[in-house]
Scaffold this active site. Structure first.
Site, PDB file in Angstrom:
ATOM      1  N   CYS A   1       0.829  -1.215   0.000  1.00 21.30           N
ATOM      2  CA  CYS A   1       0.000   0.000   0.000  1.00 21.30           C
ATOM      3  C   CYS A   1       0.864   1.267   0.000  1.00 21.30           C
ATOM      4  O   CYS A   1       0.638   2.186  -0.796  1.00 21.30           O
ATOM      5  CB  CYS A   1      -0.927  -0.011   1.209  1.00 21.30           C
ATOM      6  SG  CYS A   1      -0.097  -0.454   2.760  1.00 21.30           S
TER       7      CYS A   1
ATOM      8  N   HIS B   1      -2.554   5.426   6.429  1.00 17.49           N
ATOM      9  CA  HIS B   1      -1.193   5.942   6.624  1.00 17.49           C
ATOM     10  C   HIS B   1      -1.169   7.409   6.187  1.00 17.49           C
ATOM     11  O   HIS B   1      -2.022   7.857   5.426  1.00 17.49           O
ATOM     12  CB  HIS B   1      -0.187   5.223   5.724  1.00 17.49           C
ATOM     13  CG  HIS B   1      -0.163   3.727   5.811  1.00 17.49           C
ATOM     14  ND1 HIS B   1       0.188   3.041   6.948  1.00 17.49           N
ATOM     15  CD2 HIS B   1      -0.407   2.765   4.881  1.00 17.49           C
ATOM     16  CE1 HIS B   1       0.159   1.739   6.712  1.00 17.49           C
ATOM     17  NE2 HIS B   1      -0.215   1.549   5.464  1.00 17.49           N
TER      18      HIS B   1
HETATM   19  P1  NAD Z   1      -5.352 -10.905   6.268  1.00 15.64           P
HETATM   20  O1  NAD Z   1      -4.719 -11.585   7.413  1.00 15.64           O
HETATM   21  O2  NAD Z   1      -6.377  -9.857   6.504  1.00 15.64           O
HETATM   22  O3  NAD Z   1      -6.007 -11.989   5.306  1.00 15.64           O
HETATM   23  C1  NAD Z   1      -5.339 -13.141   4.919  1.00 15.64           C
HETATM   24  C2  NAD Z   1      -6.349 -14.243   4.631  1.00 15.64           C
HETATM   25  O4  NAD Z   1      -5.657 -15.408   4.199  1.00 15.64           O
HETATM   26  C3  NAD Z   1      -7.199 -14.643   5.822  1.00 15.64           C
HETATM   27  O5  NAD Z   1      -8.543 -14.707   5.397  1.00 15.64           O
HETATM   28  C4  NAD Z   1      -6.716 -16.045   6.176  1.00 15.64           C
HETATM   29  O6  NAD Z   1      -7.794 -16.843   6.633  1.00 15.64           O
HETATM   30  C5  NAD Z   1      -6.215 -16.554   4.839  1.00 15.64           C
HETATM   31  N1  NAD Z   1      -5.160 -17.551   4.926  1.00 15.64           N
HETATM   32  C6  NAD Z   1      -4.159 -17.661   5.824  1.00 15.64           C
HETATM   33  N2  NAD Z   1      -3.365 -18.700   5.518  1.00 15.64           N
HETATM   34  C7  NAD Z   1      -3.863 -19.253   4.388  1.00 15.64           C
HETATM   35  C8  NAD Z   1      -3.489 -20.344   3.578  1.00 15.64           C
HETATM   36  N3  NAD Z   1      -2.409 -21.086   3.872  1.00 15.64           N
HETATM   37  N4  NAD Z   1      -4.241 -20.648   2.484  1.00 15.64           N
HETATM   38  C9  NAD Z   1      -5.324 -19.896   2.177  1.00 15.64           C
HETATM   39  N5  NAD Z   1      -5.725 -18.836   2.919  1.00 15.64           N
HETATM   40  C10 NAD Z   1      -4.999 -18.530   4.010  1.00 15.64           C
HETATM   41  O7  NAD Z   1      -4.145 -10.320   5.395  1.00 15.64           O
HETATM   42  P2  NAD Z   1      -4.167  -9.030   4.470  1.00 15.64           P
HETATM   43  O8  NAD Z   1      -3.979  -7.823   5.318  1.00 15.64           O
HETATM   44  O9  NAD Z   1      -5.326  -9.098   3.562  1.00 15.64           O
HETATM   45  O10 NAD Z   1      -2.815  -9.230   3.677  1.00 15.64           O
HETATM   46  C11 NAD Z   1      -2.738 -10.034   2.509  1.00 15.64           C
HETATM   47  C12 NAD Z   1      -1.554  -9.601   1.690  1.00 15.64           C
HETATM   48  O11 NAD Z   1      -1.769  -8.246   1.268  1.00 15.64           O
HETATM   49  C13 NAD Z   1      -0.203  -9.581   2.418  1.00 15.64           C
HETATM   50  O12 NAD Z   1       0.815  -9.837   1.496  1.00 15.64           O
HETATM   51  C14 NAD Z   1      -0.108  -8.152   2.908  1.00 15.64           C
HETATM   52  O13 NAD Z   1       1.198  -7.741   3.189  1.00 15.64           O
HETATM   53  C15 NAD Z   1      -0.688  -7.423   1.714  1.00 15.64           C
HETATM   54  N6  NAD Z   1      -1.209  -6.088   1.995  1.00 15.64           N
HETATM   55  C16 NAD Z   1      -1.945  -5.845   3.109  1.00 15.64           C
HETATM   56  C17 NAD Z   1      -2.398  -4.546   3.347  1.00 15.64           C
HETATM   57  C18 NAD Z   1      -3.189  -4.210   4.575  1.00 15.64           C
HETATM   58  O14 NAD Z   1      -3.152  -3.073   4.979  1.00 15.64           O
HETATM   59  N7  NAD Z   1      -3.918  -5.095   5.171  1.00 15.64           N
HETATM   60  C19 NAD Z   1      -2.114  -3.531   2.450  1.00 15.64           C
HETATM   61  C20 NAD Z   1      -1.411  -3.830   1.264  1.00 15.64           C
HETATM   62  C21 NAD Z   1      -0.949  -5.119   1.060  1.00 15.64           C
END
Ligand code: NAD
Length: 339
Positions: free
Chosen positions: A140, A220
């Site tokens: 992000c 942020h």
């Molecule tokens: P999150 O924890 O909110 O969601 C992750 C999901 O994946 C959950 O629903 C979980 O149940 C599922 N999960 C976990 N292990 C799994 C597996 N082995 N197989 C299938 N599903 C599985 O995470 P998020 O915040 O959505 O982050 C996801 C990605 O996006 C990461 O790479 C993160 O760095 C990136 N990201 C997050 C944000 C943020 O602010 N949240 C912003 C930009 C990028």
């Protein structure tokens, strides 16, 4: 129709699934969860077939009344492209599965550049993603930095960027994250990882970043300084920002001087989940000193900005839409990002 699977239906995955569903040229063929819970109920409500990583957990889903369509491996086989939105560090472990079935895959910013060997931002390198097998949509913060830096660099040339990120402690649903009452230097050392991450998309940019984490969940805030190669005026910078559909200008007349008011504004506009897909650039903060020294503040909604980029990345990798402008226009219109 491009068949998309979302592996990891969490903060980013659930938004990507809705944004993909809204596109005229894509469909969701499945999403995945590891445990039953509120998001699994939402997937059911939305009609997304739900797959699970570990079929031995199926009973728990059955008990909760959530139908399971099959295993993640089965879901992958049905997809043209998989968006891996599992937590940072987990996605790299799924690569073997995507390789096994020869499927295109996109990871999010929690994974390292090396997982895909290519880092993506639609405004900066859309055409380099056309037809690729693997890509990573940068985080992000990096997305917000790349959009504005690339625009200013294209117009005036950027000699050096200095940026400080004031980062949210956790997402609104993250009850275990913090800090509750501290300003945490993260990292203490300078530069932070954000500068090198920008260089994974824009290798020629000279950039130094620093970052701290504060007790807020909404967004942020970035403080940016760009030393320009050629002189610019504040008015020229404003016109450029106005012409970029993923850079939003926050006008003084709105009275918005904080992330809280900005989130309220996007919620009142009835955007899904109050999402701000654009950089929220505070117009009054845009200052050009001595002709070549540009400053600004921008708010970045961590849950939202990468979602529209992920949709463009899917379209580029599928290969039918050859121009960034065309894909960005389709994506924006479908999700409701209008000027
Ligand atoms: P999150 O924890 O909110 O969601 C992750 C999901 O994946 C959950 O629903 C979980 O149940 C599922 N999960 C976990 N292990 C799994 C597996 N082995 N197989 C299938 N599903 C599985 O995470 P998020 O915040 O959505 O982050 C996801 C990605 O996006 C990461 O790479 C993160 O760095 C990136 N990201 C997050 C944000 C943020 O602010 N949240 C912003 C930009 C990028």
């Amino acid at each position: 129709m491009i068949k998309v699977a979302v592996n990891g239906y969490g903060t980013i995955g659930k938004r990507v699934a809705d944004a993909v569903s809204a596109q005229p040229d894509m469909e969701i063929i499945g999403v995945s969860k590891t445990k039953p819970g509120a998001e699994a109920f939402v997937a059911k409500e939305r009609g997304y077939p739900l797959y699970i990583a570990d079929l031995s957990k199926k009973e728990a889903f059955d008990k909760a009344g959530i139908p399971v369509a099959g295993s993640v491996e089965e879901m992958i086989q049905k997809a043209d492209i998989v968006v891996d939105a599992t937590p940072g560090g987990v996605g790299v472990g799924n690569k073997a599965l995507y390789e096994k079935y020869g499927k295109k895959a996109i990871w999010e910013g929690g994974e390292d550049h090396e997982v895909a060997g290519f880092s993506f931002n639609a405004s900066c390198n859309y055409t380099d993603a056309i037809g690729r097998q693997y890509a990573r949509v940068v985080s992000c913060n990096t997305t917000g930095l790349c959009r504005i830096i690339n625009l200013i660099d294209s117009a005036f040339g950027v000699k050096k960027v200095r940026a400080t990120m004031v980062r949210r402690g956790g997402d609104p649903g993250d009850i275990k994250r913090g800090p509750i009452d501290a300003i945490v230097l993260n990292p203490v050392t300078i530069p932070s990882h954000h500068g090198p991450d920008v260089q994974s998309v824009l290798p020629h940019i000279n950039i130094v970043t620093s970052a701290m984490i504060v007790p807020t969940t909404l967004m942020h805030m970035h403080f940016l300084n760009m030393e320009l190669k050629n002189p610019a005026t504040k008015e020229q910078v404003i016109e450029l920002i106005k012409a970029h559909s993923r850079l939003g200008l926050i006008e003084k007349s709105t009275g918005i001087t904080s992330t809280a008011q900005l989130k309220e504004y996007t919620s009142d506009l009835l955007r899904p989940r109050g999402d701000l897909w654009e950089n929220g650039i505070f117009k009054d903060s845009i200052s050009v000193l001595d002709g070549t020294d540009l400053y600004l503040f921008q708010a970045i909604h961590q849950e939202a900005d990468v979602v529209v980029e992920t949709v463009d990345c899917i379209r580029a990798m599928a290969g039918d839409v050859k121009s960034a402008a065309e894909s960005i226009a389709i994506t924006n219109k479908a999700v409701g990002l209008t000027a």
